[in-house]
Design a protein around this motif. Structure first.
Motif, PDB file in Angstrom:
ATOM      1  N   ARG A   1       0.820  -1.229   0.000  1.00 32.90           N
ATOM      2  CA  ARG A   1       0.000   0.000   0.000  1.00 32.90           C
ATOM      3  C   ARG A   1       0.839   1.257   0.000  1.00 32.90           C
ATOM      4  O   ARG A   1       0.462   2.258  -0.610  1.00 32.90           O
ATOM      5  N   VAL A   2       1.969   1.236   0.715  1.00 30.32           N
ATOM      6  CA  VAL A   2       2.765   2.471   0.775  1.00 30.32           C
ATOM      7  C   VAL A   2       3.761   2.587  -0.386  1.00 30.32           C
ATOM      8  O   VAL A   2       4.392   3.628  -0.541  1.00 30.32           O
ATOM      9  N   THR A   3       3.862   1.530  -1.202  1.00 27.57           N
ATOM     10  CA  THR A   3       4.858   1.570  -2.289  1.00 27.57           C
ATOM     11  C   THR A   3       4.699   2.809  -3.200  1.00 27.57           C
ATOM     12  O   THR A   3       5.693   3.477  -3.498  1.00 27.57           O
ATOM     13  N   PRO A   4       3.474   3.166  -3.637  1.00 27.38           N
ATOM     14  CA  PRO A   4       3.366   4.363  -4.494  1.00 27.38           C
ATOM     15  C   PRO A   4       3.867   5.637  -3.800  1.00 27.38           C
ATOM     16  O   PRO A   4       4.443   6.513  -4.436  1.00 27.38           O
ATOM     17  N   VAL A   5       3.667   5.715  -2.492  1.00 29.68           N
ATOM     18  CA  VAL A   5       4.136   6.892  -1.737  1.00 29.68           C
ATOM     19  C   VAL A   5       5.665   6.932  -1.774  1.00 29.68           C
ATOM     20  O   VAL A   5       6.277   7.993  -1.958  1.00 29.68           O
ATOM     21  N   LEU A   6       6.291   5.766  -1.623  1.00 30.80           N
ATOM     22  CA  LEU A   6       7.756   5.707  -1.637  1.00 30.80           C
ATOM     23  C   LEU A   6       8.274   6.108  -3.022  1.00 30.80           C
ATOM     24  O   LEU A   6       9.258   6.853  -3.142  1.00 30.80           O
ATOM     25  N   TYR A   7       7.605   5.629  -4.058  1.00 32.51           N
ATOM     26  CA  TYR A   7       8.018   6.004  -5.421  1.00 32.51           C
ATOM     27  C   TYR A   7       7.925   7.520  -5.624  1.00 32.51           C
ATOM     28  O   TYR A   7       8.781   8.128  -6.234  1.00 32.51           O
ATOM     29  N   GLU A   8       6.863   8.084  -5.059  1.00 32.56           N
ATOM     30  CA  GLU A   8       6.665   9.528  -5.255  1.00 32.56           C
ATOM     31  C   GLU A   8       7.855  10.305  -4.661  1.00 32.56           C
ATOM     32  O   GLU A   8       8.377  11.241  -5.261  1.00 32.56           O
ATOM     33  N   VAL A   9       8.323   9.848  -3.478  1.00 32.07           N
ATOM     34  CA  VAL A   9       9.483  10.506  -2.845  1.00 32.07           C
ATOM     35  C   VAL A   9      10.724  10.345  -3.729  1.00 32.07           C
ATOM     36  O   VAL A   9      11.482  11.298  -3.945  1.00 32.07           O
TER      37      VAL A   9
ATOM     38  N   GLY B   1       9.355   1.788 -19.147  1.00 29.39           N
ATOM     39  CA  GLY B   1      10.268   2.595 -18.310  1.00 29.39           C
ATOM     40  C   GLY B   1       9.648   3.062 -17.015  1.00 29.39           C
ATOM     41  O   GLY B   1      10.317   3.693 -16.206  1.00 29.39           O
ATOM     42  N   GLY B   2       8.375   2.777 -16.774  1.00 28.01           N
ATOM     43  CA  GLY B   2       7.693   3.266 -15.559  1.00 28.01           C
ATOM     44  C   GLY B   2       8.034   2.435 -14.325  1.00 28.01           C
ATOM     45  O   GLY B   2       8.899   1.548 -14.373  1.00 28.01           O
ATOM     46  N   ASP B   3       7.340   2.715 -13.215  1.00 30.64           N
ATOM     47  CA  ASP B   3       7.667   2.069 -11.933  1.00 30.64           C
ATOM     48  C   ASP B   3       7.382   0.574 -11.937  1.00 30.64           C
ATOM     49  O   ASP B   3       6.353   0.128 -12.441  1.00 30.64           O
ATOM     50  N   LEU B   4       8.267  -0.167 -11.311  1.00 28.82           N
ATOM     51  CA  LEU B   4       8.022  -1.598 -11.115  1.00 28.82           C
ATOM     52  C   LEU B   4       7.063  -1.764  -9.942  1.00 28.82           C
ATOM     53  O   LEU B   4       7.116  -0.980  -8.984  1.00 28.82           O
ATOM     54  N   SER B   5       6.238  -2.805 -10.022  1.00 26.45           N
ATOM     55  CA  SER B   5       5.325  -3.033  -8.892  1.00 26.45           C
ATOM     56  C   SER B   5       6.129  -3.605  -7.722  1.00 26.45           C
ATOM     57  O   SER B   5       7.277  -4.021  -7.883  1.00 26.45           O
ATOM     58  N   TYR B   6       5.488  -3.644  -6.573  1.00 23.85           N
ATOM     59  CA  TYR B   6       6.118  -4.197  -5.361  1.00 23.85           C
ATOM     60  C   TYR B   6       6.663  -5.600  -5.638  1.00 23.85           C
ATOM     61  O   TYR B   6       7.822  -5.897  -5.355  1.00 23.85           O
ATOM     62  N   ASP B   7       5.819  -6.480  -6.227  1.00 22.32           N
ATOM     63  CA  ASP B   7       6.258  -7.868  -6.463  1.00 22.32           C
ATOM     64  C   ASP B   7       7.387  -7.930  -7.479  1.00 22.32           C
ATOM     65  O   ASP B   7       8.334  -8.698  -7.313  1.00 22.32           O
ATOM     66  N   GLU B   8       7.282  -7.133  -8.546  1.00 20.10           N
ATOM     67  CA  GLU B   8       8.326  -7.164  -9.584  1.00 20.10           C
ATOM     68  C   GLU B   8       9.681  -6.731  -9.010  1.00 20.10           C
ATOM     69  O   GLU B   8      10.708  -7.314  -9.305  1.00 20.10           O
TER      70      GLU B   8
END
Ligand code: HEM
Length: 432
Positions: free
Chosen positions: A36-44, A257-264
């Motif tokens: 759940r917090v992964t997108p927040v971490l990516y944003e930082v 080129g976009g963000d990898l998901s948590y599992d990836e």
């Protein structure tokens, strides 16, 4: 990290009070919540990447990667845990809460000689008198420490009160966990769980307030210096840096080129190997124990008998040189002291797997083991992988030729030269 300046948080509590906190806080770091917090971490990290790009532009510049890692680790944990930005990563000034958290440890350290006496006197001073007595001490350093403690406490209380109000107006856990842009932080999840815990399992307000600062504090210097260490290793081994970048870029191609998901992200084998290999050199060099210490091999005592464990009387402080377990050639093989990520891509030596190292993370004692092991190790792994995946996709890193020294303190940290007290690690960074 025997620090109780934040109040009765996890690090300073013992016995049942400690177990109660772990029981409630452990699930907050579940894989589901980390996803759940992964997108927040990516944003930082996107913000960090933009910040470094403005320094580098389209060419090469010297960037203090060590300092950036400190600010980034703080921002990552504060966004994830309290849902607040404590460091914009663009301006030099950060939030007063962050300043308090950054200054408290140097302030305690500067008084370490006095704390030896205080430790002896403390049990004889009734707790309501401790603070008024400290206030009366005519020392600038003590006043500085008290100021840091007050700033941290006041900010933690403000955040706690806001979060509590928010959680109390929520009936459904899904509103806490899923609502976009709302209370999607780990402390709200903890407050929600606490409000619904059975009597006897709930944490007090003081414990919850102390948990905010404890988590942020425990997460910052450990993670940032571990990251600096990864950069140090891959700068010295450009072949590893290139291979790692290729693995990351290939995986990102699926997302244009976009963000990898948590599992990836967690499934990338070489990224995982590089991180594990670096974590063999532990960012926090020592640990303490006070119970019976089992021995991996029997040792002969002065009376000639062999001992399989050593009894440590209650109250004895024991230094456990964890690094020795992480680099023992008898367990890891003859190349135990070489930095070689490839070791993780083949089966590990039988001696190691049979030794049943009690660490929580991959045969390493880096995050300790047992009932006081690091509660945030999965979070640390995730955030470090995100930082590496994003920065290596955008830049190359090279040695800037500065005399970087690694210092042993509460954590191992880099400085330019032996005498500087400020963590720093300048590198030559080039935009890709
Ligand atoms: C590379 C990063 C990290 C390393 C190497 C590390 C290492 C450790 C170690 C060795 C301990 C045991 C300390 C002791 O008992 O003396 C510990 C405890 C702890 N860590 Fe970490 N840590 C890291 C990151 C984090 C993060 C990201 C968080 C929070 C999200 C965190 C939260 C904690 C807490 C709360 C404790 C106290 C646990 C307890 O007393 O039960 N750590 N850590």
């Amino acid at each position: 990290m025997s620090i109780d300046a934040f109040g009765p948080g996890m690090i300073s509590s013992i016995g049942e009070a400690h177990s109660k906190q772990r029981k409630l806080i452990n699930p907050v770091f579940s894989s589901k919540n980390l996803q759940r917090v992964t997108p927040v971490l990516y944003e930082v990290i996107h913000r960090l990447t933009r910040g470094i790009r403005t320094l580098v532009k389209d060419g090469t510049a010297e960037v203090d990667v060590g300092r950036y890692m400190g600010r980034t680790a703080l921002e990552l944990i504060s966004r994830a845990v309290i849902g607040r930005s404590l460091d914009p990563l663009t301006e030099t000034k950060s939030h007063p809460y962050a300043e308090g958290l950054k200054t408290i440890f140097p302030a305690i350290y500067s008084l370490s000689n006095y704390f030896q006496f205080y430790g002896v006197l403390r049990p004889f001073i009734p707790s309501p008198l401790r603070r008024p007595l400290m206030n009366m001490l005519p020392s600038r350093r003590v006043k500085g420490l008290l100021q840091s403690i007050d700033t941290i406490y006041a900010n933690a209380v403000t955040i706690y009160v806001e979060k509590k109000r928010d959680v109390e107006s929520t009936d459904q856990v899904s509103e806490i966990e899923e609502a976009p842009g709302r209370a999607r932080d780990l402390i709200s999840i903890l407050l929600y769980a606490n409000a619904r815990a059975s009597e006897g399992d709930t944490l007090s307000e003081e414990e919850l307030i102390a948990s905010l600062s404890t988590l942020i504090f425990a997460a910052t210097d450990t993670t940032s210096n571990a990251l600096s260490r990864v950069f140090d290793c891959i700068v010295k081994r450009p072949d590893v840096q290139t291979k790692l970048r290729e693995e990351i870029m290939a995986a990102k191609q699926v997302h244009s080129g976009g963000d990898l998901s948590y599992d990836e992200l967690l499934a990338l084998p070489y990224l995982d190997a590089v991180l594990r290999e670096t974590l063999l050199t532990r960012p926090a060099p020592f640990d303490f124990a006070n119970s019976t210490l089992p021995l991996s091999k029997p040792v002969r005592g002065t009376d000639g008998t062999f001992m399989h464990s050593i009894f440590v009387p209650k109250g004895t402080l024991v230094f456990v040189p964890v690094h020795a377990a992480n680099t023992n050639p008898a367990l890891w093989g003859r190349d135990a002291r070489q930095w070689r990520p490839e070791r993780w891509l083949a089966p590990l030596p039988d001696a190691l797997t049979e030794a049943k190292i009690p660490g929580v993370y991959s045969h390493l004692m880096t995050f300790w083991g047992g009932g006081r092991a690091c509660i945030g190790f999965k979070f640390a792994e995730l955030e470090m992988k995100i930082v590496l995946a994003e920065l290596l996709s955008a830049f190359t890193f090279e040695d800037a030729g500065k005399p970087v020294a690694w210092n042993i303190g509460e954590v191992v940290y880099p400085t330019v030269g032996q005498d500087s007290p400020v963590p720093a690690f300048p590198m030559k960074v080039t935009a890709l």
